[in-house]
Design a protein around this motif. Structure first.
Motif, PDB file in Angstrom:
ATOM      1  N   PRO A  47       0.816  -1.230   0.000  1.00 39.07           N
ATOM      2  CA  PRO A  47       0.000   0.000   0.000  1.00 39.07           C
ATOM      3  C   PRO A  47       0.848   1.279   0.000  1.00 39.07           C
ATOM      4  O   PRO A  47       0.701   2.146   0.858  1.00 39.07           O
ATOM      5  N   TYR A  48       1.734   1.387  -0.987  1.00 42.61           N
ATOM      6  CA  TYR A  48       2.680   2.497  -1.009  1.00 42.61           C
ATOM      7  C   TYR A  48       2.066   3.809  -1.488  1.00 42.61           C
ATOM      8  O   TYR A  48       2.633   4.881  -1.262  1.00 42.61           O
ATOM      9  N   LEU A  49       0.911   3.723  -2.165  1.00 40.85           N
ATOM     10  CA  LEU A  49       0.301   4.935  -2.730  1.00 40.85           C
ATOM     11  C   LEU A  49      -1.146   5.081  -2.274  1.00 40.85           C
ATOM     12  O   LEU A  49      -2.042   5.420  -3.055  1.00 40.85           O
ATOM     13  N   ARG A  50      -1.358   4.858  -0.987  1.00 35.84           N
ATOM     14  CA  ARG A  50      -2.715   4.990  -0.443  1.00 35.84           C
ATOM     15  C   ARG A  50      -3.263   6.393  -0.684  1.00 35.84           C
ATOM     16  O   ARG A  50      -2.571   7.390  -0.451  1.00 35.84           O
ATOM     17  N   ASP A  51      -4.503   6.446  -1.165  1.00 37.58           N
ATOM     18  CA  ASP A  51      -5.228   7.702  -1.398  1.00 37.58           C
ATOM     19  C   ASP A  51      -4.626   8.548  -2.520  1.00 37.58           C
ATOM     20  O   ASP A  51      -4.976   9.732  -2.655  1.00 37.58           O
ATOM     21  N   LYS A  52      -3.740   7.953  -3.318  1.00 34.87           N
ATOM     22  CA  LYS A  52      -3.180   8.680  -4.455  1.00 34.87           C
ATOM     23  C   LYS A  52      -4.035   8.414  -5.706  1.00 34.87           C
ATOM     24  O   LYS A  52      -4.558   7.309  -5.886  1.00 34.87           O
ATOM     25  N   THR A  53      -4.138   9.430  -6.547  1.00 40.08           N
ATOM     26  CA  THR A  53      -4.938   9.339  -7.772  1.00 40.08           C
ATOM     27  C   THR A  53      -4.089   9.665  -8.989  1.00 40.08           C
ATOM     28  O   THR A  53      -3.309  10.624  -8.971  1.00 40.08           O
ATOM     29  N   ALA A  54      -4.247   8.869 -10.048  1.00 39.22           N
ATOM     30  CA  ALA A  54      -3.597   9.150 -11.329  1.00 39.22           C
ATOM     31  C   ALA A  54      -4.669   9.199 -12.414  1.00 39.22           C
ATOM     32  O   ALA A  54      -5.637   8.437 -12.394  1.00 39.22           O
ATOM     33  N   PHE A  55      -4.500  10.108 -13.358  1.00 40.59           N
ATOM     34  CA  PHE A  55      -5.412  10.248 -14.486  1.00 40.59           C
ATOM     35  C   PHE A  55      -4.758   9.645 -15.719  1.00 40.59           C
ATOM     36  O   PHE A  55      -3.657  10.041 -16.103  1.00 40.59           O
ATOM     37  N   LEU A  56      -5.441   8.673 -16.341  1.00 45.51           N
ATOM     38  CA  LEU A  56      -4.898   7.951 -17.490  1.00 45.51           C
ATOM     39  C   LEU A  56      -5.627   8.397 -18.754  1.00 45.51           C
ATOM     40  O   LEU A  56      -6.764   8.005 -18.990  1.00 45.51           O
ATOM     41  N   MET A  57      -4.967   9.215 -19.556  1.00 54.04           N
ATOM     42  CA  MET A  57      -5.554   9.753 -20.773  1.00 54.04           C
ATOM     43  C   MET A  57      -5.145   8.899 -21.976  1.00 54.04           C
ATOM     44  O   MET A  57      -3.964   8.759 -22.259  1.00 54.04           O
ATOM     45  N   PHE A  58      -6.132   8.378 -22.689  1.00 58.92           N
ATOM     46  CA  PHE A  58      -5.850   7.535 -23.840  1.00 58.92           C
ATOM     47  C   PHE A  58      -6.474   8.125 -25.102  1.00 58.92           C
ATOM     48  O   PHE A  58      -7.688   8.261 -25.199  1.00 58.92           O
ATOM     49  N   PHE A  59      -5.592   8.450 -26.071  1.00 51.91           N
ATOM     50  CA  PHE A  59      -6.047   8.856 -27.400  1.00 51.91           C
ATOM     51  C   PHE A  59      -6.225   7.633 -28.305  1.00 51.91           C
ATOM     52  O   PHE A  59      -6.800   7.746 -29.370  1.00 51.91           O
ATOM     53  N   GLU A  60      -5.664   6.481 -27.891  1.00 44.69           N
ATOM     54  CA  GLU A  60      -5.761   5.250 -28.669  1.00 44.69           C
ATOM     55  C   GLU A  60      -6.179   4.089 -27.782  1.00 44.69           C
ATOM     56  O   GLU A  60      -6.226   4.206 -26.563  1.00 44.69           O
ATOM     57  N   GLN A  61      -6.431   2.952 -28.439  1.00 42.98           N
ATOM     58  CA  GLN A  61      -6.827   1.748 -27.733  1.00 42.98           C
ATOM     59  C   GLN A  61      -5.677   1.203 -26.892  1.00 42.98           C
ATOM     60  O   GLN A  61      -4.516   1.497 -27.147  1.00 42.98           O
ATOM     61  N   SER A  62      -6.018   0.380 -25.911  1.00 40.67           N
ATOM     62  CA  SER A  62      -4.991  -0.216 -25.059  1.00 40.67           C
ATOM     63  C   SER A  62      -5.536  -1.432 -24.331  1.00 40.67           C
ATOM     64  O   SER A  62      -6.707  -1.455 -23.940  1.00 40.67           O
TER      65      SER A  62
END
Length: 327
Positions: A42-57
């Motif tokens: 649990p090294y990043l508890r309560d952390k948020t990242a936004f993943l922006m995709f212009f293409e499929q993945s």
């Protein structure tokens, strides 16, 4: 071990020192062991990242989403066709706003001559680390997973004969970012790298110059050939994968005369037999089965593609842990 990596952008491995990359690898192997043992991380508890995709993945999206969940955080998946980006909002505004909502922004934008510039603009204006999930030039998430897999399977990198080989495919006109990243990274680890492709599928000249310089500084070698059989002979690792002719032809048509004239560039059992007895076959996936490679090769004893794909999870977690966490 480098411990001051919080806040670092991850746009190309070329901008990270070998010590920093080695730290990424150490953490990746540790996270893989803990994942296998079921140990919480649990090294990043309560952390948020936004993943922006212009293409499929598939691998990139899911390794990031699952990885951040396993680290105790949350990833917001953003299809850019549903964002105001699609109405013309610029990277500066998007970067400032998303950076104020969370702790990292990650983006995939592979549009030729636009993608990397877009990521650089995000990074210039966001106050959080920006991670490259693949652009028109680089795919550092794939590169670090490939390096981890080679170290894991071969136990060394010095003097390994590694061949990055163009292969025929018709699924879409693929970016050059995977082979470009490998061509820059592998010589830094003392590998003897061969880049093989038919004429018309060149890399940018600055890539070749940088790859040769990386090889010279790190006791590796780098050469180019237009003979695929030469690339297979005595190779320890082969990476036959398609990439588009973006450098010489910016048209986005998938199939053209140049492509069709090189159908014979295919990874077959016969070519694998030219390589070292313990040769390993790698591919970033998805492979264009039947075109790039025979099923008997990708499903055979020399293939390590699924270990390579799994390592995308552990390396993504390492990148996020070190850039979003730390002191």
């Amino acid at each position: 071990m480098e411990t001051q990596l919080k806040g670092r952008d991850f746009i190309t491995l070329q901008e990270w020192t070998k010590d920093e990359i080695d730290t990424l690898l150490e953490v990746s192997f540790d996270l893989k062991r803990k994942f296998a043992m079921g140990e919480p991380t649990p090294y990043l508890r309560d952390k948020t990242a936004f993943l922006m995709f212009f293409e499929q993945s598939t691998r990139t999206r899911n390794s990031m989403e699952a990885g951040l969940a396993q680290l105790g955080g949350h990833a917001n998946f953003l299809d850019t066709s549903t964002m105001q980006v699609s109405h013309g909002e610029v990277a500066k505004d998007t970067g400032i706003i998303l950076g104020s909502y969370g702790h990292a922004i990650a983006c995939r934008n592979c549009v030729w001559e636009i993608g990397n510039k877009y990521l650089r603009s995000l990074a210039n204006h966001a106050k959080v680390p920006v991670m490259n999930l693949q652009c028109d030039l680089y795919h550092p998430m794939q590169g670090i997973a490939d390096l981890m897999t080679i170290k894991e399977k071969k136990k060394k990198t010095d003097n390994l004969k590694v061949s990055i080989i163009w292969a025929y495919a018709t699924s879409h006109k693929k970016p050059i970012s995977v082979p470009l990243t490998q061509a820059l990274l592998f010589p830094r680890y003392g590998m003897d790298v061969t880049l093989a492709y038919p004429e018309g599928y060149e890399m940018p000249e600055w890539v070749i110059e940088q790859a040769r310089e990386n090889a010279e500084k790190n006791n590796g070698t780098f050469k180019i050939t237009h003979d695929q059989d030469e690339a297979y002979r005595e190779a320890d690792i082969v990476i036959p994968k398609n990439w588009g002719s973006w450098v010489t032809n910016q048209d986005d048509a998938v199939i053209d005369d140049l492509l069709e004239s090189n159908k014979h560039w295919k990874c077959t059992e016969e070519r694998m037999a030219m390589a070292a007895d313990d040769v390993m076959y790698m591919h970033a996936l998805p492979a264009d089965r039947g075109n790039e490679v025979e099923d008997s090769v990708i499903d055979g004893e020399h293939s390590i593609v699924f270990t390579e794909a799994e390592n995308r999870l552990h390396t993504a977690k390492a990148v996020m842990t070190l850039t979003m966490g730390g002191k």
